[in-house]
Design a protein around this motif. Structure first.
Motif, PDB file in Angstrom:
ATOM      1  N   ILE A 107      -3.162 -21.312 -13.788  1.00 20.07           N
ATOM      2  CA  ILE A 107      -2.134 -22.163 -13.176  1.00 20.07           C
ATOM      3  C   ILE A 107      -2.783 -23.047 -12.127  1.00 20.07           C
ATOM      4  O   ILE A 107      -3.539 -22.557 -11.268  1.00 20.07           O
ATOM      5  CB  ILE A 107      -1.029 -21.308 -12.522  1.00 20.07           C
ATOM      6  N   PHE A 108      -2.501 -24.327 -12.192  1.00 18.69           N
ATOM      7  CA  PHE A 108      -3.021 -25.288 -11.222  1.00 18.69           C
ATOM      8  C   PHE A 108      -1.866 -25.871 -10.415  1.00 18.69           C
ATOM      9  O   PHE A 108      -0.756 -26.055 -10.933  1.00 18.69           O
ATOM     10  CB  PHE A 108      -3.796 -26.412 -11.920  1.00 18.69           C
ATOM     11  N   VAL A 109      -2.137 -26.166  -9.146  1.00 19.64           N
ATOM     12  CA  VAL A 109      -1.144 -26.754  -8.251  1.00 19.64           C
ATOM     13  C   VAL A 109      -1.712 -28.064  -7.711  1.00 19.64           C
ATOM     14  O   VAL A 109      -2.854 -28.105  -7.229  1.00 19.64           O
ATOM     15  CB  VAL A 109      -0.810 -25.811  -7.077  1.00 19.64           C
ATOM     16  N   HIS A 135      -3.186 -31.534   0.287  1.00 15.88           N
ATOM     17  CA  HIS A 135      -3.951 -30.506  -0.430  1.00 15.88           C
ATOM     18  C   HIS A 135      -3.926 -29.162   0.294  1.00 15.88           C
ATOM     19  O   HIS A 135      -3.937 -28.093  -0.343  1.00 15.88           O
ATOM     20  CB  HIS A 135      -5.393 -30.978  -0.627  1.00 15.88           C
ATOM     21  N   ALA A 136      -3.873 -29.171   1.613  1.00 17.39           N
ATOM     22  CA  ALA A 136      -3.861 -27.914   2.369  1.00 17.39           C
ATOM     23  C   ALA A 136      -2.649 -27.073   2.010  1.00 17.39           C
ATOM     24  O   ALA A 136      -2.735 -25.833   1.950  1.00 17.39           O
ATOM     25  CB  ALA A 136      -3.887 -28.210   3.866  1.00 17.39           C
ATOM     26  N   LYS A 164      -2.449 -23.244   0.399  1.00 17.81           N
ATOM     27  CA  LYS A 164      -1.648 -22.135   0.930  1.00 17.81           C
ATOM     28  C   LYS A 164      -0.829 -21.482  -0.190  1.00 17.81           C
ATOM     29  O   LYS A 164      -0.710 -20.248  -0.245  1.00 17.81           O
ATOM     30  CB  LYS A 164      -0.708 -22.646   2.020  1.00 17.81           C
ATOM     31  N   LEU A 165      -0.271 -22.317  -1.069  1.00 12.91           N
ATOM     32  CA  LEU A 165       0.509 -21.774  -2.176  1.00 12.91           C
ATOM     33  C   LEU A 165      -0.375 -20.951  -3.108  1.00 12.91           C
ATOM     34  O   LEU A 165       0.004 -19.856  -3.544  1.00 12.91           O
ATOM     35  CB  LEU A 165       1.179 -22.918  -2.947  1.00 12.91           C
ATOM     36  N   ALA A 166      -1.551 -21.461  -3.420  1.00 16.20           N
ATOM     37  CA  ALA A 166      -2.475 -20.728  -4.284  1.00 16.20           C
ATOM     38  C   ALA A 166      -2.862 -19.397  -3.648  1.00 16.20           C
ATOM     39  O   ALA A 166      -2.892 -18.350  -4.310  1.00 16.20           O
ATOM     40  CB  ALA A 166      -3.718 -21.577  -4.563  1.00 16.20           C
ATOM     41  N   HIS A 167      -3.147 -19.404  -2.348  1.00  8.84           N
ATOM     42  CA  HIS A 167      -3.536 -18.184  -1.644  1.00  8.84           C
ATOM     43  C   HIS A 167      -2.393 -17.170  -1.637  1.00  8.84           C
ATOM     44  O   HIS A 167      -2.626 -15.951  -1.746  1.00  8.84           O
ATOM     45  CB  HIS A 167      -3.948 -18.513  -0.211  1.00  8.84           C
TER      46      HIS A 167
END
Length: 901
Positions: free
Chosen positions: A727-729, A734-735, A739-742
């Motif tokens: 899944i890519f966001v 970009h920050a 945060k969402l990925a983390h």
């Protein structure tokens, strides 16, 4: 890696070595029948398998030949327990044109099973095609070799495969092998309507195809233990009509999602649910049912459930709207009330096909469980007397019940007036189907409900291994309604009690139906006979609901949408209309508050039933909660609040499941709040709805989320739930994407056990719309945009388009734009222009009712009227900025249906 298994070539003398591991009957070796195999083919034996040089060769020979259809060498219906390991290989049999190959590919692609095609397997083993082999050898040698290869194919592929068999499998030895294999594996007879078969084969006419189906049906049914009617996609939105053959026009399909790329979409959904149920794959079933929270809780364990009883004859002869029949009910009971010219119940090939097709049509249009009930008695047509006049033979009754088990309903009734030996045979062959023992008394026994007669019937049902008991008798006085309540309580107080459905029939017994808590039989207004009101003994689901509130058994509740700016919400209209039509006196209102403290006023209301939560409080409300569903906890946001009132509402399952365990429609002081999230369900359902079978989720599937807000979080979670591992966001800041990925990468989330074995989902970020798609990942086939498309605070609309270099999937995909102001966003225009490449576009008005269905179930404990809620959302939509074409909404209303996603 190809999903098609390619077996290693072996020498011919090696093919038949070793015992068959799956065999449960007498051992057989090819040499046993060598003399008969060497003789010329009898006119009555199975026709040859297809020629590799002509795809329709087999069927053309089958249909043009003046020889008889294949014969069933071992007569008598197959007896099997129908309980299999979840990894057991699945075998598909049936004549050409029924769609076996397509179903096999669908199952292999979505489940990870290896695909084995019998004709390719023959080629791999022998080194040549069937046609070439038959050209070089005589027929007897071909038959012997066919038997050897078929035995090898079954013996060597007992787990983790889906095997598509050709006509060659139906030779004498093949039938015996299939019957033995069916003792431990699902062997599914795939059938289809003659019109679709003829259209596919382009051979002869429909009548001759129908005749061949009639002749071959008993042979294929004799070698299989299950049956799947492959309902053609063109019939998916149509009503049942006479003989189950012709269909009258029903709701039109939504052309936005009915594209050539989605032709097999509903077939895929039907078949995968069927396979998950018959194999007992609970993980997959729960994953499919998560879109509708009530499906996670057995219907027999919920309070005041009902089942609409619909005669098979009405489904066959009348123009009935299946979706409308499901309205407000918890199970769909098909009452097999057919009779033969002799007046006895029984099955023949045409009747079996008609029943299978009817059950398939019902399954396609509903989400509730199916109950299969065979009537033992018949009454004169038009008679108002409940007394029966003719009883079917045990053989006729059993043949219809056996066929019911083949189509794998959730529930099947057995008539307790039959002998124990007959009932035991049915119970032992039930597989995953729940058996409901049924006994109807046409006059009250001497002791009535307070006597010992019904206790003995209860004990007999339990001794036979039935899962539930259904009892009824005519009510002679109003006291009988109180007596049946006492009986139910007495039975449920026994140790290891099975659920009891008990009620009185006749006009005086209607009250007992309203208060029977489990699967009360109800009817639908379209099925009520035109008789005087005072003799009508049936009640509708609407009648039962109104009676519960009128008698104060349930309370009228107040629901809200809570947020800082919710005046535009369409939820009140959607829910209030549904409450009214379902017979529930609830009210859904807007509650706007500048701070989270406004929630206190709702909680102090003793009639508070729940609330939708809107921005900016989806995260602010979390510290105020007593418990959260795992979905809300993983997403880190709540959009649904449910009050906790009683001590037993603090069920430990709440922390593991959802608010389906909380009591509904009962007022009183509130002790806490439970938080849930249905945003991800709305997104997930739309992805499922628009994702073509060619883009079924695999370990290599890639998803893309645009944005990083609360809805983007829900979108990522929906992809994880579907099993997307990459899944890519992308977000302008970009920050925030990081945060969402983390947020998700730090969690240990798996969609199911297979994903746990293959590795969990990983969320990565894209820093710029100018960069190319990452080289080591496939192009995305699932894209969700969670950014607004309208101007906010004087700032211009983002006018976002997906970079063309991110839209290079050769099979297209699905794009869900959560925005709907305007409806026709720049992104939607972009994707709809790519529809010829397989891209399907769905917007915010598709998502809103989908999440609303789940919210309705969490609020009320009742099924949502799907078509009604979709209609209200479209009718209430207002294009404030004038960007949308009014005709688009009108077209969607005309093409509307309530199909489950």
């Amino acid at each position: 890696m190809s999903i098609l298994v390619r077996p290693p070539k072996r020498k011919l003398h090696e093919v038949d070595e070793g015992p068959r591991k799956y065999s449960v009957g007498p051992s057989w070796s090819p040499g046993t029948h060598s003399n008969s195999a060497a003789s010329s083919r009898r006119p009555s034996e199975p026709l040859d398998s297809q020629s590799d040089s002509h795809p329709n060769a087999t069927s053309l020979r089958e249909l043009h030949s003046n020889r008889a259809s294949p014969v069933l060498f071992d007569k008598g219906p197959l007896q099997t327990p129908r309980t299999f390991n979840t990894t057991a290989s699945v075998v598909l049999i049936g004549i050409r044109g029924t769609g076996k190959s397509s179903l096999a590919v669908i199952l292999a692609a979505t489940s990870g099973r290896r695909l084995i095609d019998a004709d390719r397997y023959f080629h791999q083993i022998t080194g040549c095609s069937r046609a070439a082999f038959k050209k070089e050898k005589d027929h007897g040698e071909y038959r012997l070799q066919e038997a050897r290869v078929f035995e090898s194919m079954l013996a060597d592929n007992q787990e983790g495969c889906v095997i598509a068999c050709g006509a060659g499998s139906m030779e004498r030895s093949g039938q015996r092998l299939l019957r033995e294999y069916a003792q431990t594996h699902p062997v599914i007879h795939v059938t289809r309507d003659p019109e679709s078969i003829q259209s596919y084969l382009k051979a002869w006419d429909t009548q001759k195809v129908r005749h061949f189906l009639e002749l071959s049906g008993p042979i294929y049914r004799g070698c299989s233990n299950l049956e799947f009617f492959n309902l053609s996609e063109s019939a998916s939105g149509e009503h049942m009509a006479k003989d189950g053959q012709n269909m009258s026009p029903g709701p039109k399909m939504d052309q936005r999602t009915h594209t050539p790329f989605l032709t097999l979409k509903r077939v895929q959904r039907d078949f995968l649910r069927f396979i998950a149920f018959v194999t007992g794959d609970l993980t997959e079933l729960n994953r499919q049912h998560s879109s509708f929270p009530l499906s996670l809780l057995p219907v027999q364990s919920r309070p005041f459930t009902n089942a609409v009883s619909v005669p098979f004859s009405a489904l066959r002869d009348k123009d009935l709207d299946i979706e409308e029949l499901e309205f407000g009910i918890d199970a769909f009971e098909v009452v097999i009330d057919v009779t033969s010219p002799s007046g006895q119940l029984g099955t023949d090939s045409n009747l079996a096909d008609s029943i299978s097709r009817t059950l398939s049509t019902i399954r396609r249009n509903i989400i509730v469980p199916i109950m299969y009930h065979v009537e033992s008695y018949t009454s004169p047509k038009g008679s108002l007397s409940p007394a029966p006049t003719a009883r079917s033979t045990d053989e006729a009754y059993l043949s219809l019940v056996r066929h019911g088990l083949r189509v794998a309903p959730t529930f099947l009734t057995v008539d307790l007036s039959r002998d124990d030996s007959l009932l035991a045979e049915i119970v032992n062959a039930r597989g995953r189907t729940n058996i409901v023992a049924h006994f109807e008394a046409y006059r009250s026994p001497p002791g009535g409900w307070d006597g010992d007669e019904y206790v003995e019937i209860y004990e007999r049902a339990k001794r036979l291994g039935c899962d539930m008991l259904r009892l009824c008798q005519p009510a002679e006085t109003m006291e009988d309604n109180l007596a049946v309540e006492r009986f139910r309580h007495r039975m449920q107080s026994l140790p290891n009690a099975i659920p009891v459905i008990a009620y009185n029939t006749g006009p005086l017994g209607r009250m007992s139906r309203c208060f029977n808590p489990i699967l009360t039989p109800v009817t639908h207004p379209s099925l009520i006979q035109q008789t005087p009101n005072h003799v009508r003994a049936s009640i509708t689901a609407h009648d039962a609901q109104k009676a519960l509130y009128s008698s104060f058994a349930l309370d009228p509740m107040q629901f809200f949408v809570f947020g800082a700016n919710v005046t535009y919400s369409m939820s009140p209209a959607m829910h209030n209309t549904s409450f009214k039509l379902c017979g529930m006196p609830h009210k859904y209102s807007i509650f706007q508050s500048p701070t989270i403290r406004g929630l206190n006023e709702l909680v102090e209301n003793q009639f508070f039933g729940g609330s939708s939560v809107s921005l900016p409080y989806k995260t602010e409300v979390i510290p105020l909660l007593h418990s959260m569903s795992p979905h809300a906890r993983a997403i880190g946001a709540v959009n649904t609040l449910i009050p906790i009132r009683n001590d037993d509402d603090s069920d430990p399952r709440l922390s593991q499941e959802s608010s389906i365990y909380l009591k509904k429609s009962r007022a009183g002081p509130i002790k806490g709040l439970h938080g849930d999230n249905t945003d991800w369900i709305g997104i997930c359902n739309c992805i499922r709805r628009g994702l073509s079978p060619a883009n079924a989720v695999r370990p290599t599937t890639t998803g893309l989320v645009i944005g990083s807000g609360g809805m983007a979080r829900a979108a990522v979670y929906s992809m994880i739930h579907l099993g997307v591992q990459h899944i890519f966001v992308y977000n302008r800041t970009h920050a925030n994407a990081e945060k969402l990925a983390h947020h998700y990468n730090r969690q240990d989330l798996y969609s199911h056990e297979q994903a746990r074995a293959n590795g969990r989902s990983r969320v990565s970020t894209l820093s710029s719309i100018d960069e190319t798609w990452p080289a080591y990942y496939k192009q995305p086939t699932i894209i969700v945009s969670g950014i607004p498309a309208h101007s906010i605070g004087g700032q211009p609309a983002p006018n976002f388009h997906v970079p063309t270099q991110w839209l290079e999937s050769p099979t297209g995909g699905v794009v869900v734009d959560l925005a709907y102001k305007p409806l026709n966003t720049p992104l939607m225009k972009q994707i709809r222009a790519l529809s010829h490449r397989g891209w399907v576009a769905l917007d915010g008005l598709d998502v809103l009712p989908e999440q609303g269905f789940a919210q309705f179930e969490l609020f009320t404990g009742r099924r949502a009227p799907r078509r009604v809620m979709r209609t209200i959302v479209l009718q209430e939509y207002v294009d404030e900025e004038g960007h949308d074409d009014p005709r688009a909404i009108r077209d969607r209303l005309q093409n509307l249906d309530g199909q489950p996603s």
